[in-house]
Each structure stands twice: as structure tokens, then as C-alpha cells.
Design a protein around this motif. Structure first.
Motif, PDB file in Angstrom:
ATOM      1  N   GLU A  42     -21.855 -18.645  -0.608  1.00  0.00           N
ATOM      2  CA  GLU A  42     -22.506 -19.499  -1.608  1.00  0.00           C
ATOM      3  C   GLU A  42     -22.247 -19.060  -3.040  1.00  0.00           C
ATOM      4  N   THR A  43     -22.094 -17.750  -3.261  1.00  0.00           N
ATOM      5  CA  THR A  43     -22.014 -17.246  -4.630  1.00  0.00           C
ATOM      6  C   THR A  43     -20.707 -16.537  -4.960  1.00  0.00           C
ATOM      7  N   GLY A  44     -19.977 -16.103  -3.963  1.00  0.00           N
ATOM      8  CA  GLY A  44     -18.762 -15.330  -4.200  1.00  0.00           C
ATOM      9  C   GLY A  44     -19.017 -13.855  -4.448  1.00  0.00           C
ATOM     10  N   ALA A  45     -20.272 -13.424  -4.364  1.00  0.00           N
ATOM     11  CA  ALA A  45     -20.602 -12.006  -4.568  1.00  0.00           C
ATOM     12  C   ALA A  45     -20.011 -11.169  -3.428  1.00  0.00           C
ATOM     13  N   GLU A  46     -19.331 -10.079  -3.801  1.00  0.00           N
ATOM     14  CA  GLU A  46     -18.730  -9.216  -2.788  1.00  0.00           C
ATOM     15  C   GLU A  46     -19.802  -8.420  -2.063  1.00  0.00           C
ATOM     16  N   PHE A  85     -14.335 -14.427   4.385  1.00  0.00           N
ATOM     17  CA  PHE A  85     -13.527 -13.243   4.663  1.00  0.00           C
ATOM     18  C   PHE A  85     -12.132 -13.516   4.122  1.00  0.00           C
ATOM     19  N   HIS A  86     -11.703 -12.708   3.147  1.00  0.00           N
ATOM     20  CA  HIS A  86     -10.430 -12.927   2.461  1.00  0.00           C
ATOM     21  C   HIS A  86      -9.539 -11.711   2.658  1.00  0.00           C
ATOM     22  N   PHE A  87      -8.302 -11.948   3.126  1.00  0.00           N
ATOM     23  CA  PHE A  87      -7.353 -10.875   3.411  1.00  0.00           C
ATOM     24  C   PHE A  87      -6.203 -10.998   2.424  1.00  0.00           C
ATOM     25  N   ASP A  88      -5.961  -9.943   1.626  1.00  0.00           N
ATOM     26  CA  ASP A  88      -4.874  -9.971   0.652  1.00  0.00           C
ATOM     27  C   ASP A  88      -4.311  -8.573   0.455  1.00  0.00           C
ATOM     28  N   ARG A  89      -3.444  -8.456  -0.512  1.00  0.00           N
ATOM     29  CA  ARG A  89      -2.844  -7.165  -0.836  1.00  0.00           C
ATOM     30  C   ARG A  89      -3.001  -6.925  -2.325  1.00  0.00           C
ATOM     31  N   PHE A  90      -3.321  -5.686  -2.637  1.00  0.00           N
ATOM     32  CA  PHE A  90      -3.425  -5.284  -4.031  1.00  0.00           C
ATOM     33  C   PHE A  90      -2.702  -3.957  -4.167  1.00  0.00           C
ATOM     34  N   GLY A  91      -1.534  -3.975  -4.818  1.00  0.00           N
ATOM     35  CA  GLY A  91      -0.744  -2.753  -4.959  1.00  0.00           C
ATOM     36  C   GLY A  91      -0.246  -2.264  -3.623  1.00  0.00           C
ATOM     37  N   ASP A  92      -0.559  -1.029  -3.283  1.00  0.00           N
ATOM     38  CA  ASP A  92      -0.096  -0.438  -2.032  1.00  0.00           C
ATOM     39  C   ASP A  92      -1.174  -0.439  -0.948  1.00  0.00           C
TER      40      ASP A  92
END
Length: 174
Positions: free
Chosen positions: A25-29, A8-15
Motif C-alpha cells: 500500500e505504501t512502498g515502505a521497505e 517482493f522485488h528482485f533486482d541487482r545493485f552493483g555486485d
């Protein structure tokens, strides 16, 4: 944060802030939850978020730099509830916004809000519904996350607030 074979990754992209769920295991969303944000820190440096997502059973909690607290479903990222802690508790702004990861304690989500003078240095929400259960302390927020431990046979909570260490009963807020 990693749980249930997922990252579970929490970040910001633009607004928008976004909470992404990836197969570990794979990084697939697997899914993505997004919410608008207009937060800008007072130094124009990094606009957050600054907290790790908290995974508890079938729910994930994310706390943005703008004070928005989200609870989404682990299975599909559907929003279950949200709180605007800055608005709800008249929080005095920090240099870099909210930066304290919440903690799950039993049926409560403990959040270092820092909403002085509203008496909400710490707030406890029902982790299932988002309803406020208690608030305590007049200290302004800092960036330390609450810690809960058994001390002398009793559960105790601690958080480093802006003015120093605040100790509290995690179940009642005393």
C-alpha cells in the motif's frame, strides 16, 4: 510479485542481487535480502536478475542470473536455504544467464536448470529444505518457465527448453 499485502522485488545493485519486501500500500521497505554476484552476461548488456520472485505461503524463492537459487522467509527475509544450480548440475552457460522463473507444485519447487549433460533440464527441490528430489531431461536451458496443468486427469509439466518442448511428470520427473 505481490502476496500477503507485500510487494517482493528482485533486482541487482552493483555486485549484489537483492530481494526487497515492501508494504504494497505504501512502498515502505519491510526488509531486504542481499547476496553477492559476479555474473556478467556474454554481451555485456544486462547482468540480471531475469526472474520474478515466487511467493508460497511463508517462503519466497528467487533465482538469479548466475544460477543461485534462494529461499527466504516472508516474515523477515532470513535465508532458509540456497542452491548453486550452475555448479551442482554443470550447466552450460546461456547468452544471458538464467532466465526461467521456478514453479511451486505441491511440496516441490520445479526449476528449469538446463544442466545437460547432467540430465537436469528440469530439477525438483523440496520447497522446505532445498534437497534435490529428482532431475530429468538432457535439454539445455532456455528462458521459458515451466507450466504445470492437469491434462487427461493427470498432472503434467511442460517447459520450452533450448531444443524444444519437454514434457514431464511434475511429481516424479519421468
Amino acid at each position: 510479485s505481490i502476496a500477503h499485502g507485500r510487494l517482493f522485488h528482485f533486482d541487482r545493485f552493483g555486485d549484489k542481487v537483492r530481494l526487497s519486501c515492501l508494504r504494497a500500500e505504501t512502498g515502505a521497505e519491510l526488509w531486504r535480502f542481499e547476496a553477492p554476484t559476479e555474473y556478467v552476461d556474454t554481451h555485456g548488456d544486462n547482468h540480471g536478475p531475469r526472474c520474478c520472485p515466487v511467493v508460497d505461503d511463508d517462503r519466497v524463492y528467487a533465482y538469479g542470473a548466475d544460477g543461485l537459487l534462494f529461499c527466504v522467509r516472508v516474515a523477515d527475509g532470513a535465508l532458509l536455504w540456497k542452491r548453486d544450480t550452475l555448479k551442482d548440475f554443470a550447466v552450460e552457460p546461456n547468452f544471458f544467464g538464467v532466465g526461467s522463473t521456478p514453479v511451486v507444485e505441491g511440496e516441490l519447487l520445479l526449476v528449469h536448470v538446463g544442466g545437460s549433460p547432467a540430465g537436469s533440464a528440469m530439477a525438483a527441490f523440496d520447497k522446505r529444505t532445498g534437497e534435490l528430489r529428482w532431475k530429468a531431461g538432457d535439454e539445455l536451458a532456455a528462458y521459458g518457465s515451466p507450466v504445470v496443468a492437469t491434462v487427461g486427469g493427470r498432472r503434467r509439466g511442460f517447459v520450452f527448453a533450448r531444443g524444444g518442448l519437454l514434457a514431464f511428470d511434475p511429481l516424479r520427473g519421468a
